[in-house]
Write a protein that holds these residues in place. Sequence first.
Motif, PDB file in Angstrom:
ATOM      1  N   LYS A 191      38.769  53.154  34.644  1.00  0.00           N
ATOM      2  CA  LYS A 191      39.227  54.560  34.957  1.00  0.00           C
ATOM      3  C   LYS A 191      39.457  54.758  36.062  1.00  0.00           C
ATOM      4  O   LYS A 191      39.815  55.751  36.777  1.00  0.00           O
ATOM      5  N   ARG A 192      39.507  53.725  37.227  1.00  0.00           N
ATOM      6  CA  ARG A 192      39.908  53.750  38.293  1.00  0.00           C
ATOM      7  C   ARG A 192      41.433  53.621  38.724  1.00  0.00           C
ATOM      8  O   ARG A 192      42.158  53.969  39.688  1.00  0.00           O
ATOM      9  N   MET A 194      45.748  53.560  37.822  1.00  0.00           N
ATOM     10  CA  MET A 194      46.702  54.554  37.352  1.00  0.00           C
ATOM     11  C   MET A 194      47.923  53.792  37.742  1.00  0.00           C
ATOM     12  O   MET A 194      47.957  52.542  38.227  1.00  0.00           O
ATOM     13  N   ALA A 199      49.494  56.623  41.343  1.00  0.00           N
ATOM     14  CA  ALA A 199      48.433  56.340  42.447  1.00  0.00           C
ATOM     15  C   ALA A 199      49.115  56.508  43.909  1.00  0.00           C
ATOM     16  O   ALA A 199      48.222  57.087  44.505  1.00  0.00           O
ATOM     17  N   LEU A 202      48.823  60.284  44.453  1.00  0.00           N
ATOM     18  CA  LEU A 202      47.495  60.559  44.623  1.00  0.00           C
ATOM     19  C   LEU A 202      46.893  60.441  45.739  1.00  0.00           C
ATOM     20  O   LEU A 202      46.198  61.390  46.282  1.00  0.00           O
ATOM     21  N   GLY A 218      37.939  61.218  42.481  1.00  0.00           N
ATOM     22  CA  GLY A 218      38.421  60.965  41.178  1.00  0.00           C
ATOM     23  C   GLY A 218      37.273  60.510  40.480  1.00  0.00           C
ATOM     24  O   GLY A 218      36.403  60.064  40.608  1.00  0.00           O
ATOM     25  N   ALA A 221      40.474  58.247  35.575  1.00  0.00           N
ATOM     26  CA  ALA A 221      41.963  58.065  35.427  1.00  0.00           C
ATOM     27  C   ALA A 221      42.593  57.548  34.068  1.00  0.00           C
ATOM     28  O   ALA A 221      42.333  58.075  33.080  1.00  0.00           O
ATOM     29  N   TYR A 222      42.913  56.008  34.048  1.00  0.00           N
ATOM     30  CA  TYR A 222      43.368  55.334  32.854  1.00  0.00           C
ATOM     31  C   TYR A 222      42.245  55.219  31.993  1.00  0.00           C
ATOM     32  O   TYR A 222      41.205  54.801  32.319  1.00  0.00           O
ATOM     33  N   HIS A 256      45.532  60.217  29.416  1.00  0.00           N
ATOM     34  CA  HIS A 256      44.993  59.122  30.165  1.00  0.00           C
ATOM     35  C   HIS A 256      45.465  57.779  29.814  1.00  0.00           C
ATOM     36  O   HIS A 256      45.614  56.724  30.913  1.00  0.00           O
ATOM     37  N   ILE A 262      44.633  62.084  35.644  1.00  0.00           N
ATOM     38  CA  ILE A 262      43.438  61.798  36.052  1.00  0.00           C
ATOM     39  C   ILE A 262      42.641  62.930  36.221  1.00  0.00           C
ATOM     40  O   ILE A 262      42.971  64.032  36.353  1.00  0.00           O
ATOM     41  N   HIS A 315      42.033  68.387  35.223  1.00  0.00           N
ATOM     42  CA  HIS A 315      42.911  67.268  34.746  1.00  0.00           C
ATOM     43  C   HIS A 315      44.170  67.672  35.358  1.00  0.00           C
ATOM     44  O   HIS A 315      44.972  68.631  34.999  1.00  0.00           O
ATOM     45  N   ARG A 317      48.105  65.884  35.981  1.00  0.00           N
ATOM     46  CA  ARG A 317      49.005  64.924  35.375  1.00  0.00           C
ATOM     47  C   ARG A 317      50.290  64.617  36.610  1.00  0.00           C
ATOM     48  O   ARG A 317      50.953  65.685  36.867  1.00  0.00           O
TER      49      ARG A 317
END
Length: 350
Positions: A191-192, A194, A199, A202, A218, A221-222, A256, A262, A315, A317
């Motif tokens: 979840k860190r 992207m 990325a 961001l 954050g 993320a994913y 995600h 994220i 959220h 995107r």
Amino acid sequence: MNRLPLARRTAAALLLSAALLAGCSKAAPSPSDAAAPPAGATKPSGSYIALAVEPGTLSLSPGAKKQVTVSGVKKDQSKQPLAGDKSLTLSSSAPDIVTAAADGTIAASAQAKTGQTAIVTVQYGSLKKDIPVTVKTSLDDTIATVGGVPTVTNPDALDVVVNKQRSMPGTYIPKLIEPNVPFTFKEKSEKRMMRPEAAGALEQLFAAAKKDGIQLYGISAYRSYATQKSIFGGNVKSQGEQTASQFSAKPGQSEHQTGLAIDVGDGNPKCAVEQCFADSPAAKWLVAHAADFGFIIRYPKGKESITGYEYEPWHIRYVGVDVAKEIAKQGITLEEYFQDAVAAGTKPKQ
């Protein structure tokens, strides 16, 4: 040979010289007598070093049109709008697909097909600027039934639409990297991660927020298909499927999984992934500036019937700067951007 007397010859020569002088003065009028330039004309590119066009790229649905703004850029980088200047011209490389008018209106043909492209060339004197134009992807053209599930056929697209009626392929795993931004947790986790495009954007967004006195973090993320399956299953057990579906995606239906979304926060655990985050300076900053870096608030307030989800101010995107600015400017959702607010319910191809 008869000769005129010297006196008469001298007088004749003087008269001839005077006549020649008079003729010369008529043949070369003074600058003040020169014709003035026609009204409304501007010396092409005389005081400009480049052209600026906003927006710089376009994505149009068949039959749609949009007006671009063209400005001349001076040496000091200031800009002067060129609207109405007769020296400004626009031309299309494919008039049967895209047309361009002198007032800056660019239109896609109603018969244009998804994915077709054209280049609109803006010219002002010796200065030129190209505008890439793409016929916008149709949601109907990017979904098919796979194993009985309506599944998107363009999972790699930055503007892919994923929702309750449009699932990601279960086996889809994008290329992922970890953005250099602070997270609310220390452990290594998927979840860190992207997609590289998201990325990088961001990192720029977080840096700009910090410059304005806003600290962002954050949160998530994913998420893989398997992870989302576990999360949704847990929510169903604790709250029931009907309630869980209002705020949690079924596996395959989560943004995600695209690697482009994220959840973010300001470090306040009380309002992390809660609607009270909307009242924070961080959330307000995101509303005002996220689009500058290619992000949108994916599930805005008042659009629940279109997105299928409750308001989620946390959220964001990534869709790219041009698309994000268009969505933010119009106050619409990603579904509405494709000019089909009920597209989430389109019938997939068999």
